[in-house]
Write a protein that holds these residues in place. Structure first.
Motif, short mmCIF file in Angstrom:
data_model
loop_
_atom_site.label_atom_id
_atom_site.label_comp_id
_atom_site.label_asym_id
_atom_site.label_seq_id
_atom_site.Cartn_x
_atom_site.Cartn_y
_atom_site.Cartn_z
N ILE A 55 -6.00 -4.77 2.68
CA ILE A 55 -6.05 -3.85 2.15
C ILE A 55 -5.84 -4.32 0.22
CG2 ILE A 55 -3.04 -4.02 0.72
CD1 ILE A 55 -3.34 -2.03 3.85
N VAL A 56 -6.27 -5.40 -0.20
CA VAL A 56 -6.46 -5.57 -1.46
C VAL A 56 -8.43 -5.24 -1.45
CG1 VAL A 56 -8.02 -7.54 -3.07
CG2 VAL A 56 -5.91 -8.45 -1.47
N GLU A 57 -8.78 -5.18 -0.40
CA GLU A 57 -10.29 -4.11 -0.61
C GLU A 57 -10.70 -3.35 -0.51
OE1 GLU A 57 -12.72 -8.65 1.04
OE2 GLU A 57 -12.17 -7.17 2.08
N GLU A 58 -9.73 -2.60 0.44
CA GLU A 58 -10.02 -1.00 0.77
C GLU A 58 -8.10 0.03 -0.54
OE1 GLU A 58 -12.46 0.67 2.37
OE2 GLU A 58 -12.36 -1.91 2.52
N TYR A 59 -7.22 -1.06 -0.54
CA TYR A 59 -6.37 -0.19 -1.36
C TYR A 59 -7.07 -0.39 -2.85
CZ TYR A 59 -4.75 1.40 3.58
OH TYR A 59 -5.00 2.56 4.44
N ASN A 60 -6.11 0.48 -3.72
CA ASN A 60 -6.04 0.03 -5.26
C ASN A 60 -4.84 -1.00 -4.95
OD1 ASN A 60 -5.28 0.82 -7.93
ND2 ASN A 60 -5.58 3.06 -7.75
N VAL A 61 -4.30 -1.90 -5.27
CA VAL A 61 -3.10 -2.69 -5.73
C VAL A 61 -3.37 -2.73 -7.06
CG1 VAL A 61 -2.65 -4.12 -4.68
CG2 VAL A 61 -4.48 -3.35 -3.42
N GLY A 62 -2.02 -2.56 -7.31
CA GLY A 62 -1.94 -3.46 -9.33
C GLY A 62 -1.52 -4.16 -9.07
N GLU A 63 -0.60 -4.49 -8.71
CA GLU A 63 -0.49 -6.50 -8.78
C GLU A 63 0.47 -7.21 -7.48
OE1 GLU A 63 2.79 -5.34 -11.84
OE2 GLU A 63 3.78 -6.01 -10.70
N ILE A 64 -0.05 -8.51 -7.24
CA ILE A 64 0.59 -9.48 -6.33
C ILE A 64 1.62 -10.26 -6.86
CG2 ILE A 64 -0.97 -11.13 -4.10
CD1 ILE A 64 -3.75 -9.21 -4.10
N TYR A 65 2.17 -10.45 -6.00
CA TYR A 65 2.65 -11.49 -5.78
C TYR A 65 3.14 -12.53 -5.10
CZ TYR A 65 4.99 -9.02 -9.90
OH TYR A 65 5.68 -8.81 -10.79
N MET A 66 2.67 -13.83 -5.18
CA MET A 66 2.85 -14.96 -3.92
C MET A 66 2.81 -16.32 -4.54
SD MET A 66 -1.03 -14.18 -2.52
CE MET A 66 -1.80 -15.82 -1.97
N PRO A 67 3.62 -16.69 -3.56
CA PRO A 67 4.88 -18.19 -4.34
C PRO A 67 3.57 -19.11 -4.57
CG PRO A 67 5.06 -18.47 -1.74
CD PRO A 67 4.16 -16.52 -2.37
N ASP A 68 4.06 -20.39 -5.47
CA ASP A 68 2.70 -21.20 -5.06
C ASP A 68 2.82 -21.95 -4.62
OD1 ASP A 68 1.09 -22.53 -6.56
OD2 ASP A 68 2.08 -23.77 -8.17
N ALA A 69 2.34 -22.12 -3.21
CA ALA A 69 2.09 -22.68 -1.84
C ALA A 69 0.76 -22.08 -1.94
CB ALA A 69 3.23 -21.98 -1.01
#
Length: 167
Positions: A55-69
């Motif tokens: 998804i990151v490589e093939e789509y225009n991604v605005g922002e990402i959220y992930m836990p600190d894990a």
């Protein structure tokens, strides 16, 4: 889960295993999705983030959220490298963080509400509200995290009564 807001914002929560990327791609294309405004990886197990690199490589991604894990896996490490290469803002998903999803939809994280040794408990937990309808997305949060999420909801004056509960 793919969420589309009335004003055209998109949010994708988790992506499944990397082997399912073609199926995910087909669904997104069928829906006419070319941009993901918000991408959430609930926790770094491959059955949740395996397809995120695609998804990151093939789509225009605005922002990402992930836990600190983190996970000591090639899948997780390659995902972080792809995020950095694409220069996409990466934010910590944790209790109290709000996500901007346009005029009609409210979204906030209720978890993780503490630090956990178990990656499932470290799952990003999001509450989304659209009008009088609410959705709770819990990743793989288990009993310990669930108790902390209840307390976090109380602290932020959030009613956990929900119409859709995705466990």
């Amino acid at each position: 889960e793919l969420i589309e807001t009335p004003d055209g914002k998109t949010m994708l929560i988790d992506t499944g295993e990397s082997s399912e990327s073609n199926k995910l791609d087909s669904v997104l294309k069928e829906q006419g999705i070319t941009k993901i405004d918000v991408l959430i990886g609930t926790h770094p197990h491959t059955d949740h983030i395996g397809g995120m690199r695609h998804i990151v490589e093939e789509y225009n991604v605005g922002e990402i959220y992930m836990p600190d894990a983190s996970a000591n896996t090639k899948t997780f490490e390659k995902l972080l490298d792809a995020i950095e290469a694409a220069d996409i803002p990466l934010y910590e998903a944790k209790s109290g963080v709000n996500i901007a999803l346009g005029e009609y939809v409210e979204c906030c994280f209720l978890g993780p509400a503490a630090d956990y040794a178990d990656l499932n408990d470290a799952s990003a937990v999001a509450m989304l509200k659209y009008g009088d309808t609410s959705f709770l997305f819990t990743g793989d949060a288990e009993e310990e995290a669930e108790a902390d999420i209840v307390e976090a909801a109380k602290a932020h004056n959030i009613d956990l009564k929900t119409d859709v509960y995705k466990a």
